[in-house]
Design a protein around this motif. Structure first.
Motif, short mmCIF file in Angstrom:
data_model
loop_
_atom_site.label_atom_id
_atom_site.label_comp_id
_atom_site.label_asym_id
_atom_site.label_seq_id
_atom_site.Cartn_x
_atom_site.Cartn_y
_atom_site.Cartn_z
N SER A 129 -32.69 4.50 -37.13
CA SER A 129 -31.42 5.38 -36.97
C SER A 129 -31.63 5.76 -35.50
O SER A 129 -30.79 6.19 -34.84
CB SER A 129 -31.54 6.47 -38.00
N GLU A 130 -32.85 5.57 -34.99
CA GLU A 130 -32.89 6.23 -33.58
C GLU A 130 -32.60 4.90 -32.65
O GLU A 130 -32.20 5.07 -31.66
CB GLU A 130 -34.60 6.46 -33.36
N LEU A 131 -32.83 3.61 -33.16
CA LEU A 131 -32.51 2.57 -32.12
C LEU A 131 -31.29 2.25 -32.39
O LEU A 131 -30.71 1.76 -31.17
CB LEU A 131 -33.40 1.36 -32.67
N PHE A 136 -25.12 4.46 -36.63
CA PHE A 136 -25.15 5.56 -37.69
C PHE A 136 -24.14 6.93 -37.65
O PHE A 136 -23.71 7.10 -38.42
CB PHE A 136 -26.58 6.12 -37.82
N TYR A 137 -24.08 7.16 -36.51
CA TYR A 137 -23.44 8.10 -36.02
C TYR A 137 -21.67 7.92 -36.13
O TYR A 137 -20.95 8.51 -36.83
CB TYR A 137 -23.50 8.84 -34.58
N PHE A 138 -21.45 6.78 -35.72
CA PHE A 138 -20.08 6.21 -36.05
C PHE A 138 -19.70 5.83 -37.45
O PHE A 138 -18.64 6.51 -37.85
CB PHE A 138 -19.91 4.68 -35.22
N SER A 139 -20.63 5.50 -38.18
CA SER A 139 -20.31 5.28 -39.72
C SER A 139 -20.15 6.60 -40.43
O SER A 139 -19.29 6.71 -41.35
CB SER A 139 -21.59 4.32 -40.12
N TYR A 140 -20.91 7.56 -39.83
CA TYR A 140 -20.92 8.86 -40.56
C TYR A 140 -19.70 9.63 -40.22
O TYR A 140 -18.83 9.95 -40.89
CB TYR A 140 -22.15 9.67 -40.32
N GLN A 195 -30.45 11.95 -42.28
CA GLN A 195 -29.32 11.88 -41.52
C GLN A 195 -29.30 13.06 -40.49
O GLN A 195 -28.55 12.82 -39.55
CB GLN A 195 -28.15 12.27 -42.68
N ASP A 196 -29.87 14.07 -40.69
CA ASP A 196 -30.03 15.07 -39.93
C ASP A 196 -30.77 14.62 -38.45
O ASP A 196 -30.26 15.22 -37.52
CB ASP A 196 -30.71 16.39 -40.47
N TRP A 197 -31.53 13.73 -38.63
CA TRP A 197 -32.09 13.20 -37.30
C TRP A 197 -30.89 12.59 -36.44
O TRP A 197 -30.90 12.91 -35.10
CB TRP A 197 -33.14 12.28 -37.78
#
Length: 246
Positions: A129-131, A136-140, A195-197
């Motif tokens: 999720s860092e890379l 991840f942000y888009f999907s959420y 997810q919080d990360w």
């Protein structure tokens, strides 16, 4: 086995290329480019540009002309890969789903110890999720606005990841390594912590928390909760001894 974030990052670059190649092979009925190497490279450019634009101005505000400008492809070149934004969403979501599933499963394969398997699964997901945080942000953030099929796939993938953690915890309980708890509920809580990360990055940046710090904190929190008291104490003592030795 994941040793550190830098090693993980180097290994993942190859996986991303493989995923784009798979996307091309699965969509040859839509993609008009016949040369696989060129198509794979351009798919990576299209995906990276889409995520960059979606996170800066929003996917629905982004136009295909914006995408051409950012990716360096002409409009005709772009249409060789997608017909519209629904096709684009399918590529974006498929790319992220495949990479997430493959990465987590790859790093827990053939690990018999539930404690180590849980540790590796946490690191794999948090490091990934860092890379590819933009995905991840888009999907959420875009989940509510996705087309019905893509929305169902997103929900199914989230549940699948939770199930991976649930199965690890259940294995630990069955083996007597972990104490009796609600494995399904805990797996949902683990997903929320991970997810919080990527959703609240500023908060952790201001605290000076690195991605390795965050993954280790989740791991240690879970071990202190899951392991019997005597096992937790032994594990903590072992880590302190290792730290002192180094």
């Amino acid at each position: 086995m994941i040793q550190d974030f830098d090693t993980f990052k180097a290994e993942l670059s190859l996986s991303k290329e493989e995923i784009c190649r798979e996307l091309y092979q699965e969509n040859t009925d839509k993609i008009r480019i016949k040369k696989e190497t060129t198509a794979t490279r351009n798919l990576a450019r299209i995906i990276d540009s889409t995520l960059r634009l979606a996170n800066s101005k929003g996917f629905h505000a982004m136009t295909l002309r914006d995408l051409c400008s950012d990716s360096g492809l002409s409009m005709g070149g772009l249409y060789a890969y997608i017909r519209n934004k629904d096709d684009l969403i399918h590529l974006i979501q498929s790319h992220g789903f495949k990479l997430t599933r493959r990465t987590v499963l790859q790093y827990i394969a053939d690990i018999p110890d539930p404690v180590e398997k849980l540790s590796q699964a946490i690191r794999a997901h948090v490091f990934l999720s860092e890379l590819i945080r933009p995905w991840f942000y888009f999907s959420y953030m875009e989940a509510k606005s996705l087309p019905p099929v893509e929305k169902q796939n997103a929900i199914a993938t989230e549940r699948e990841i939770e199930t991976i953690f649930c199965n690890i915890i259940s294995e630990g309980i069955e083996q007597g390594v972990f104490r009796e708890i609600n494995a399904r509920l805990l797996s949902s809580l683990i997903k929320a912590m991970m997810q919080d990360w990527y959703l609240k990055r500023r908060k952790y940046r201001e605290q000076g928390v690195s991605v390795e710090d965050y993954a280790n904190q989740i791991r240690e929190l879970l071990q202190s909760y899951l392991l019997p008291t005597s096992s937790s104490s032994q594990l903590a003592s072992s880590r302190r001894a290792t730290s002192s030795a180094t």
